[in-house]
Structures are given as structure tokens and as C-alpha cells.
Design an enzyme around this catalytic site. Structure first.
Site, PDB file in Angstrom:
ATOM      1  CE  LYS A   1      60.836  -8.321  -2.221  1.00 54.09           C
ATOM      2  NZ  LYS A   1      60.639  -7.503  -1.014  1.00 54.09           N
TER       3      LYS A   1
ATOM      4  NE  ARG B   1      59.596  -3.901   5.525  1.00 59.64           N
ATOM      5  CZ  ARG B   1      59.828  -3.886   4.211  1.00 59.64           C
ATOM      6  NH1 ARG B   1      58.840  -3.578   3.381  1.00 59.64           N
ATOM      7  NH2 ARG B   1      61.017  -4.164   3.728  1.00 59.64           N
TER       8      ARG B   1
ATOM      9  CG  HIS C   1      64.529  -2.001   3.097  1.00 55.41           C
ATOM     10  ND1 HIS C   1      65.199  -2.440   1.984  1.00 55.41           N
ATOM     11  CD2 HIS C   1      63.293  -1.624   2.672  1.00 55.41           C
ATOM     12  CE1 HIS C   1      64.399  -2.350   0.924  1.00 55.41           C
ATOM     13  NE2 HIS C   1      63.240  -1.846   1.328  1.00 55.41           N
TER      14      HIS C   1
ATOM     15  NE  ARG D   1      68.476  -5.162   0.830  1.00 53.82           N
ATOM     16  CZ  ARG D   1      68.779  -4.212   1.697  1.00 53.82           C
ATOM     17  NH1 ARG D   1      69.966  -4.191   2.305  1.00 53.82           N
ATOM     18  NH2 ARG D   1      67.907  -3.260   1.977  1.00 53.82           N
TER      19      ARG D   1
ATOM     20  CE1 TYR E   1      28.541  -9.182 -14.933  1.00 54.56           C
ATOM     21  CE2 TYR E   1      30.913  -9.118 -14.589  1.00 54.56           C
ATOM     22  CZ  TYR E   1      29.754  -9.837 -14.824  1.00 54.56           C
ATOM     23  OH  TYR E   1      29.816 -11.201 -14.949  1.00 54.56           O
TER      24      TYR E   1
ATOM     25  CG  ASP F   1      36.695 -15.376 -16.201  1.00 59.89           C
ATOM     26  OD1 ASP F   1      37.482 -15.829 -15.356  1.00 59.89           O
ATOM     27  OD2 ASP F   1      35.455 -15.477 -16.114  1.00 59.89           O
TER      28      ASP F   1
END
Length: 377
Positions: free
Chosen positions: A40, A134, A166, A222, A266, A315
Site C-alpha cells: 500500500k 480502528r 491488527h 502480513r 529563514y 525546495d
């Protein structure tokens, strides 16, 4: 590993490492236990299709994804093996996944009805909530969900192929939730069988439990993060023989001297306390480099560790070269396997008080991804 060439910044993924890791995990869990490699989230940032192919070559029996779209993308890329997906919302179209022979997951009676409406070839795995709070059916709903699934299966409207859950804290072997969850899962399996279902798969273990908790392996594990060579339970696992598959690297845009008292980036959150030199690395938080790495993380360049100085920008960011002036184009390794002395994804996770999952899945943006195969070469 080959030179960065003209690439400004890139993610380099060693598919041979993924293949090796899957083979190694199969050895660790032993015979009689099927291996699901979880791909995933674009293969945890490594490239879903490429990682899936390497995993199959390494012996993955199953692939696991979160969404229906991810599962269908695997089929579109030519994968024909068993695939499980587990995250959907009401109204999603299961029909294409069912037609493609993909196992889908149900938590509720309503989801079972939506899936059954797609035809009798639907393959469904039932997820139960054993304490994570969950996804999954809570204990109070098991009778209704299991009973409904059993009736639909007996009517030939779907096939219940698995039951799963899980862990909350499998990366903490002594956490009391582990025993409680395993007991709850065994209760769920017994209830499903009592209601007449005989799911071929029973799975609870993720990477950490697959390695550390043999009693929780049942007949499938898994493995996600461990498949990419990263420690699933830092501080609790011995050397598993896994190889990190991802290297994140860039090329210096420039290097230059600065004087004591000069501020960097910055807000001037770092001010040089001596004359030194700095280098500009052309990647930033738009590419998934955490802004939280400002003044904290280190990179590897010109044979040494180099600290990030000042704030990571959108960046680019700046590193302290400590008097050296390597030429523009010099390689900078943000993290990698660590075999050259470079930081690892675990080092970055530790520095930022997070987990390796976040480090490797967040990078991307404008970064080029290059797949190599060190095992073959």
C-alpha cells in the site's frame, strides 16, 4: 550503486533488497505460514508495482493494499496472484475488484450487502476489532456480522475466505494488549467456525509480530515495513538480516564559504559560530523532506556526516561542510542502508521522534524514483 548523473535529487530503490527481504522473512516465519507483502501507499514510497513484482519473486503468496484503487492498479500492471484490500467507505464500487478476483474486507452487515450485490464470485475477508479501535467489527457486532456473512455464503452470494485483525503494539513485545488481542482473535475465529464458516486464512501478525510472536502467525503473516528492510520493532529485534531498499540522495547545487556570525536560511535559526563552508541541497519539504529536520538531521557528503543548518525550505536546505568546498554536483546521501557511513531511515526517524514508516512514505514530490537491482548486478 551508480552515479546520480544529471539527476538533481532522487529516490533509489533496490528491488533486489526487497526480494531478499521477502525471502528472509519467509525463512524467519517458517513453513506452513503464507507470506503477504504489504505494498500500500505506493509500496511504502518504494513504487507499488515494482515492489510487488520483487515481492512475488521473493516468494510473497499474497499482496496487501489499503484501497480498491491500489488493488486494481496491481491487476492493471499484470499481477494475477492473491491480493487483499481493506479500506472502503459506503458507496464504493466493489464490482471491478470482485470481477478481478481481489479479496475485499468487510466490517459491517452493510458492507457485506454491498459486496454481495456484485455477484457470487465475491471473495470477502472479515476484519474484527480486537482492541485497536480502528477498522473492524467490534465484539458486540460479531454475532450479527458473522451470522450475516454465513447466511450470504450459504446462499452462494459470496465466499468468506479469511478472518483477520491488527495488533495495537506488536513492536512492544511485553505490552499487555498483545496477549489480550490474540485471545480475542482466537475467540473470533472460534465463533466464525461455530456459525459454519471455514475461512482458509486467519491472520493477525504484522511485521513485528511475524518476527517476535510465533503464536500469532496463524497461517498467514502480513509484512509491510520489514519487507523494505526496516526494523519493525527497534530495540526489540535481533539482527534479522534485512537490507534497507531505499536510498534518498541529491547533488550539491553549490558550496561556498560563510563567516562567523552569518545566519543561515529563514529566520536565521542557526548562526555560524566560526568561519565555515556550507552546501546547498536541492530538495525540500515539497519533496517530502521533513521541515522538522531543520538543525537536527544529518546527511552524508564528501566522505563525512554533515549536519543540516537552518530551516529546511520548500525546495532546498543547507548543510555545514566544516571548511570543505566540494564541487557542485557532489553526491549528498540523506539516508540509505548505512553501509558507507550514511544515515539510515531509522537515524532520521530517531532524530525527528517519529517512525521509519513516515520517513520513507512521505518522500516524493518532484523527486525522481530510480529502480535498480543490486542482487542481479
Amino acid at each position: 550503486m551508480t552515479s546520480t548523473g544529471s539527476t538533481r535529487a532522487e529516490i533509489v530503490v533496490d528491488l533486489g533488497a526487497i526480494r531478499h527481504n521477502v525471502r528472509r522473512l519467509r525463512e524467519l516465519v517458517g513453513p506452513g505460514v503464507a507470506m503477504m507483502t504489504v505494498v500500500k501507499a505506493d509500496g511504502y514510497g518504494h513504487g507499488m508495482v515494482e515492489a510487488a513484482r520483487a515481492a512475488r519473486q521473493g516468494g510473497a503468496d499474497w499482496l496487501g493494499v489499503a484501497t480498491l484503487d491500489e488493488a486494481l492498479d496491481l491487476r492493471a500492471a499484470g499481477d494475477t496472484g492473491p491480493v487483499l484490500c481493506w479500506l472502503a467507505v459506503p458507496g464504493e464500487d466493489y464490482a471491478l475488484a470482485v470481477a478481478a478476483g481481489i479479496d475485499v474486507t468487510a466490517y459491517t452487515v452493510e458492507e457485506l450487502d454491498e459486496i454481495a450485490a456484485c455477484g457470487p464470485s465475491a471473495r470477502v475477508q472479515l476484519k474484527v476489532d480486537t482492541g485497536l479501535s480502528r477498522g473492524g467489527a467490534v465484539r458486540a457486532d460479531w454475532d450479527d456480522v458473522f451470522g450475516h456473512a454465513a447466511r450470504l455464503e450459504q446462499a452462494g452470494r459470496l465466499d468468506v475466505t479469511g478472518i483477520w485483525s491488527h495488533f495495537v503494539a506488536s513492536d512492544e513485545p511485553d505490552h499487555p494488549a498483545n496477549d489480550a488481542q490474540e485471545a480475542a482473535f482466537r475467540e473470533a475465529v472460534a465463533l466464525a467456525e461455530k456459525m459454519g464458516m471455514r475461512p482458509e486464512l486467519r491472520h493477525l501478525a504484522n511485521s513485528a509480530a511475524a518476527v517476535l510472536r510465533p503464536s500469532a502467525r496463524f497461517n498467514l503473516v502480513r509484512c509491510g515495513i520489514a519487507s523494505y528492510g526496516l526494523d519493525p520493532a527497534p530495540g526489540h529485534t535481533p539482527d534479522l538480516g534485512l537490507v534497507p531498499a531505499m536510498t534518498l540522495r541529491a547533488r550539491l547545487a553549490m558550496s561556498k564559504p560563510i563567516s562567523a556570525g552569518d545566519g543561515v536560511s529563514y529566520g536565521h535559526t542557526w548562526v555560524a559560530d566560526r568561519d565555515t563552508t556550507v552546501g546547498l541541497v536541492p530538495a525540500g519539504y515539497a519533496d517530502g523532506i521533513p521541515r522538522a529536520a531543520s538543525n537536527i538531521a544529518t546527511v552524508w557528503s564528501a566522505g563525512r556526516l554533515r549536519p543540516i543548518r537552518g530551516r529546511v525550505c520548500m525546495d532546498q536546505f543547507v548543510i555545514d561542510l566544516d571548511g570543505d568546498l566540494p564541487p557542485a554536483g557532489t553526491e549528498v546521501v540523506l539516508f540509505g542502508p548505512g553501509d558507507r557511513g550514511e544515515p539510515t531511515a531509522q537515524d532520521w526517524a530517531d532524530a525527528l521522534d517519529t517512525i521509519t514508516y513516515e520517513i520513507v512514505t512521505r518522500v516524493g514530490g518532484r523527486l525522481v524514483t530510480t529502480h535498480v537491482d543490486e542482487e542481479q548486478s
